[in-house]
Design an enzyme around this catalytic site. Structure first.
Site, PDB file in Angstrom:
ATOM      1  N   LYS A   1     -11.685  -1.668  20.194  1.00  0.00           N
ATOM      2  CA  LYS A   1     -12.826  -2.490  19.776  1.00  0.00           C
ATOM      3  C   LYS A   1     -12.924  -2.443  18.261  1.00  0.00           C
ATOM      4  O   LYS A   1     -12.976  -1.347  17.663  1.00  0.00           O
ATOM      5  CB  LYS A   1     -14.088  -1.917  20.421  1.00  0.00           C
TER       6      LYS A   1
HETATM    7  C1  E4P Z   1     -21.162  -4.311  23.506  1.00  0.00           C
HETATM    8  O1  E4P Z   1     -20.003  -4.058  23.613  1.00  0.00           O
HETATM    9  C2  E4P Z   1     -22.175  -3.425  22.929  1.00  0.00           C
HETATM   10  O2  E4P Z   1     -21.787  -2.097  23.231  1.00  0.00           O
HETATM   11  C3  E4P Z   1     -23.554  -3.604  23.512  1.00  0.00           C
HETATM   12  O3  E4P Z   1     -23.587  -4.644  24.453  1.00  0.00           O
HETATM   13  C4  E4P Z   1     -24.633  -3.657  22.500  1.00  0.00           C
HETATM   14  O4  E4P Z   1     -25.869  -3.805  23.165  1.00  0.00           O
HETATM   15  P1  E4P Z   1     -27.277  -3.514  22.456  1.00  0.00           P
HETATM   16  O5  E4P Z   1     -27.567  -4.652  21.519  1.00  0.00           O
HETATM   17  O6  E4P Z   1     -28.261  -3.460  23.585  1.00  0.00           O
HETATM   18  O7  E4P Z   1     -27.131  -2.212  21.730  1.00  0.00           O
END
Ligand code: E4P
Length: 217
Positions: free
Chosen positions: A83
Site C-alpha cells: 500500500k
Molecule cells: C483503507 O484502506 C483505510 O485503511 C481505511 O478505510 C481508512 O478509513 P478511516 O477513514 O475510517 O480511517
C-alpha cells in the site's frame, strides 16, 4: 463485489473469515497502532488466515525508501498488496513494484484525477476514501461513480477499492455504483445483517412458537 476487512485485529478477521465474508484485508499505520502488534508479525499472521490480498502500507515518503519497504513487506507472503500513498513518490513506487509483479494498493485517493494517475502507474487497487470526504461535506460516493466511469471509458484494469466506509448504506451504494471492492471495519460488515423488522419479526415468531407448546428437537 468483494469484501475486504479494514483492521489488523486478527481475532475479528478470523471470525469473519470463517463465515466466508473476507476476500481480503486492508491495514494502515493507524490500524497497526490500534492492534498494538509488530507490523511484520501481525501481517504475517493475517496472511496465514486470509488467502486474498492483504494490504500492508509503507511509511517512507521518498520513492527509493518506499520501494525498499515495499519489497520487504511483499516478502512476507505472496498475497501481500503493497500500500502506497497517492503522492508523486507513491506513484513512482507503484510503477516499479507493479512492474516487478507485486500487487499495489494506492491509498489516500480523494480525486478522480488521482485515480487516473494510479491506474496509469499500474495500480492493482485504488483506494478512494469515502467517509473522509463526507466528513468535509463532499460526496464520497460521487467520487466512486466518477472513477467507475473513467476506468470503464478506457478499460483500466485497476480495481476500485472503496475505503473509509462508515455505514451499511455506504456498502450498498458502492455495490450499486459498481465498486469492485469495499473495505470496511468488522462492525460495519456485521451491521449489514441488522434490520429492525428482522428483530421485530423474530420476536413475534418466538412468542407465537412458545404458545404452540411444540419442540423441534
Ligand atoms: C483503507 O484502506 C483505510 O485503511 C481505511 O478505510 C481508512 O478509513 P478511516 O477513514 O475510517 O480511517
Amino acid at each position: 463485489m468483494k469484501f475486504f476487512v479494514d483492521t489488523a485485529d486478527v481475532q475479528a478477521i478470523a471470525e469473519l473469515n470463517d463465515l466466508g465474508m473476507v476476500d481480503g484485508v486492508t491495514t494502515n499505520p493507524s490500524l497497526i497502532l490500534k492492534s498494538g502488534r509488530d507490523i511484520l508479525e501481525v501481517t504475517k499472521e493475517i496472511c496465514g488466515i486470509v488467502s486474498g490480498p492483504v494490504s500492508a502500507e509503507v511509511v517512507a515518503l521518498k520513492a527509493d525508501e518506499m520501494i525498499a519497504e515495499g519489497r520487504k513487506l511483499a516478502a512476507i507472503a505472496p498475497n501481500i498488496a503493497v500500500k502506497v500513498p497517492l503522492t508523486w513518490d507513491g506513484l513512482k513506487t507503484c510503477k516499479v513494484l507493479s512492474g516487478e509483479g507485486f500487487m499495489v494498493n494506492v491509498t489516500l485517493c480523494f480525486s478522480a484525477n488521482q485515480a487516473l494517475l494510479a491506474a496509469k502507474a499500474g495500480a492493482t487497487f485504488i483506494s478512494p476514501f469515502i467517509g473522509r470526504l463526507d466528513d468535509i461535506n463532499m460526496d464520497g460516493l460521487d467520487l466512486i461513480g466518477d472513477i467507475r466511469t473513467i476506468y470503464d471509458n478506457y478499460d483500466f484494469k485497476t480495481q476500485i477499492l472503496a475505503a473509509s466506509i462508515r455505514t451499511a448504506n455506504h456498502v450498498k451504494d458502492c455495490a450499486l455504483i459498481g465498486a469492485d471492492v469495499v473495505t470496511a471495519p468488522p462492525s460495519v460488515i456485521k451491521a449489514l445483517a441488522s434490520h429492525v423488522l428482522t428483530d421485530k419479526g423474530l420476536e413475534q415468531f418466538m412468542a407465537d412458537w412458545a404458545k404452540t407448546g411444540q419442540k423441534i428437537l
